[in-house]
Design a protein around this motif. Structure first.
Motif, short mmCIF file in Angstrom:
data_model
loop_
_atom_site.label_atom_id
_atom_site.label_comp_id
_atom_site.label_asym_id
_atom_site.label_seq_id
_atom_site.Cartn_x
_atom_site.Cartn_y
_atom_site.Cartn_z
N LEU A 370 1.00 -1.17 0.09
CA LEU A 370 -0.08 0.03 -0.12
C LEU A 370 0.94 1.37 -0.11
O LEU A 370 0.70 2.13 -0.67
N ARG A 373 2.23 1.83 -3.41
CA ARG A 373 1.29 2.41 -4.30
C ARG A 373 0.38 3.39 -4.03
O ARG A 373 0.03 4.16 -5.00
N VAL A 374 0.10 3.70 -2.87
CA VAL A 374 -0.88 5.04 -2.45
C VAL A 374 0.21 6.17 -2.32
O VAL A 374 0.70 6.19 -1.04
N LEU A 377 -0.57 8.32 1.18
CA LEU A 377 -0.09 7.59 2.35
C LEU A 377 1.30 7.42 2.38
O LEU A 377 1.87 7.79 3.57
#
Ligand SMILES: Cc1cc2nc3c(=O)[nH]c(=O)nc-3n(C[C@H](O)[C@H](O)[C@H](O)COP(=O)(O)OP(=O)(O)OC[C@H]3O[C@@H](n4cnc5c(N)ncnc54)[C@H](O)[C@@H]3O)c2cc1C
Length: 401
Positions: A370, A373-374, A377
């Motif tokens: 995550l 990818r994000v 974040l």
């Protein structure tokens, strides 16, 4: 040395490690009469990754200019899952440019940092005593610090005397301590290929193996291992150890040559039950010890120093008691959340590396997936990694305490 009031100074800082020196320099720079009780320090071949807020604080205190040429920027942090496990995490790269910074911070050898701090302390004509504190006697007005030779009488003692803090024991403050089945082997090395200001952290089943840039084609290594393996590596001749480290680093930086000076540090986490009590306040490792994962230890210690000095300077402007119970309670409350959150994050990361429990490995892999990818974040994590979202002391914002 005693003035008309019978006091030697307003504050005594016990301990001449980095947390103590920064506390004393910040106090003296804010006009607080300070005595630094600092016996000679032992040789330290480690390096410290100072994050952006710590660098700002050192710049504000006129220390950073003397450190800069010996420090290497950390522009990129790369995390590589080097475990042989079934569920492996994706590689993650954090770039400081993504959050508008040139670097997350700078890595510097502790000997250079201590030398720059000592020079600044001398420039400020800080009163410095090179013998240890051996006893503390408190009363309602102040504290008498008995030294190996002589004594000092002050309103507040700042215990910056490290993991086995004498001040903490004298204040009757206990700790929660837990040891990990790991030891960090530390050394510095030269290598053939440039590091490009990138710190690379290989996550292995025994803990992280982290190469952190130093100026030129040099890096420092913190290699966390099972204690037997660490001892075996530490006893290797230079050439054999250099080859072994190059192998573990997958020849990322080419041929390696270890330098003189190896350190072994058993990993533990320890937190004082209180960061202050009855005219004694604790900073740095006297207050908390965290494993050397994620470069948080001294950065937390410098935030302790900056927070405490800010409270003392404010009290002094208001002619209030700099060792009073309200001030000490505020200090304890202001530091607890930051220290607790870092301790929990480091503990979770370390345990997720050690565990063979598949769901925990899956959770770690998913978290890193995550993060990779994000974007929002990842950026939030980077900002929180270098400085807590909760209040930053003035020194870390570039203002004098
Ligand atoms: C392998 C490793 C890597 C690390 N890397 C990083 C990193 O990259 N970034 C980071 O932020 N942190 C890092 N840390 C943590 C950092 O090294 C410590 O937080 C820091 O050194 C603690 O500084 P201090 O001043 O609190 O204590 P210390 O450096 O231990 O200083 C305490 C001083 O008090 C003195 N003293 C003791 N008793 C007395 C007495 N009775 N009277 C007077 N003086 C006394 C001692 O002589 C000593 O000089 C790392 C730690 C390790 C083990």
């Amino acid at each position: 040395m005693n003035g008309a009031s019978g006091f030697t100074a307003e504050v005594a800082v016990v301990g001449g490690g980095p947390a103590g020196l920064v506390s004393a320099i910040a106090l003296a720079s804010s006009g607080v009469e300070t005595v630094l009780i600092a016996p000679a320090t032992q040789d330290d071949h480690r390096t410290t990754a100072l994050l952006a807020g710590s660098v700002t604080a050192l710049a504000t205190l006129d220390v950073w200019s003397a450190c800069r040429r010996d420090a290497a920027p950390l522009a990129t942090i790369r995390i590589v899952d080097d475990s042989k496990r079934l569920l492996r995490a994706p590689e993650v790269c954090f770039n400081a440019a993504e959050i508008g910074l040139e670097a997350f911070g700078y890595n510097i050898e502790n000997r250079h940092l201590l030398a720059a701090l000592s020079t600044r302390a001398a420039q400020l004509k800080l009163s410095r005593v090179a013998v240890p504190a051996v006893a503390l006697a408190r009363d309602s007005e102040g504290v008498t610090v008995k030294l190996a030779e002589g004594a000092a009488r002050v309103r507040l003692v700042i215990g910056a005397d490290g993991q086995r803090s004498f001040c903490r024991a004298a204040a009757g403050i206990g700790t929660d301590r837990r040891s990990y089945p790991q030891t960090a082997l530390t050394l510095n090395l030269e290598h053939d290929r440039p590091h490009r200001d990138t710190s690379t952290e290989f996550h292995t089943e025994s803990g992280p193996f982290t190469l952190v840039p130093l100026p030129g084609r040099r890096s420092s290594l913190v290699c966390v291992l099972d204690p037997m393996q660490a001892a075996a590596l530490a006893s290797m001749p230079d050439a054999e150890l250099s080859d072994e480290i190059e192998r573990r680093a997958h020849s990322l930086l080419g041929k390696m040559r270890v330098e003189a000076g190896r350190g072994m540090f058993p990993l533990a986490v320890e937190t004082a039950h209180s960061f202050a009590r009855e005219r004694i306040a604790l900073v740095g490792e006297a207050a908390h010890v965290v494993p050397p994962i994620g470069a948080q230890g001294l950065n937390l210690g410098l935030r302790d120093a900056a927070t405490l000095v800010e409270l003392v300077a404010d009290a002094r402007r208001q002619n209030a008691d700099v060792g009073g119970p309200d001030l000490l309670a505020r200090y304890d409350a202001q530091r607890r959340a930051d220290v607790t959150s870092r301790r929990i994050a480091i503990d979770l990361l370390n345990r997720s590396l050690l565990t063979d429990f598949l769901p925990a490995q899956a959770a770690r892999g998913l978290s890193l997936y995550l993060v990779e990818r994000v974007g929002p974040l990842r950026r939030a994590l980077m900002r929180e990694g270098i400085a807590p979202a909760v209040s930053q002391p003035r020194l870390m914002r570039g203002e004098m305490a």
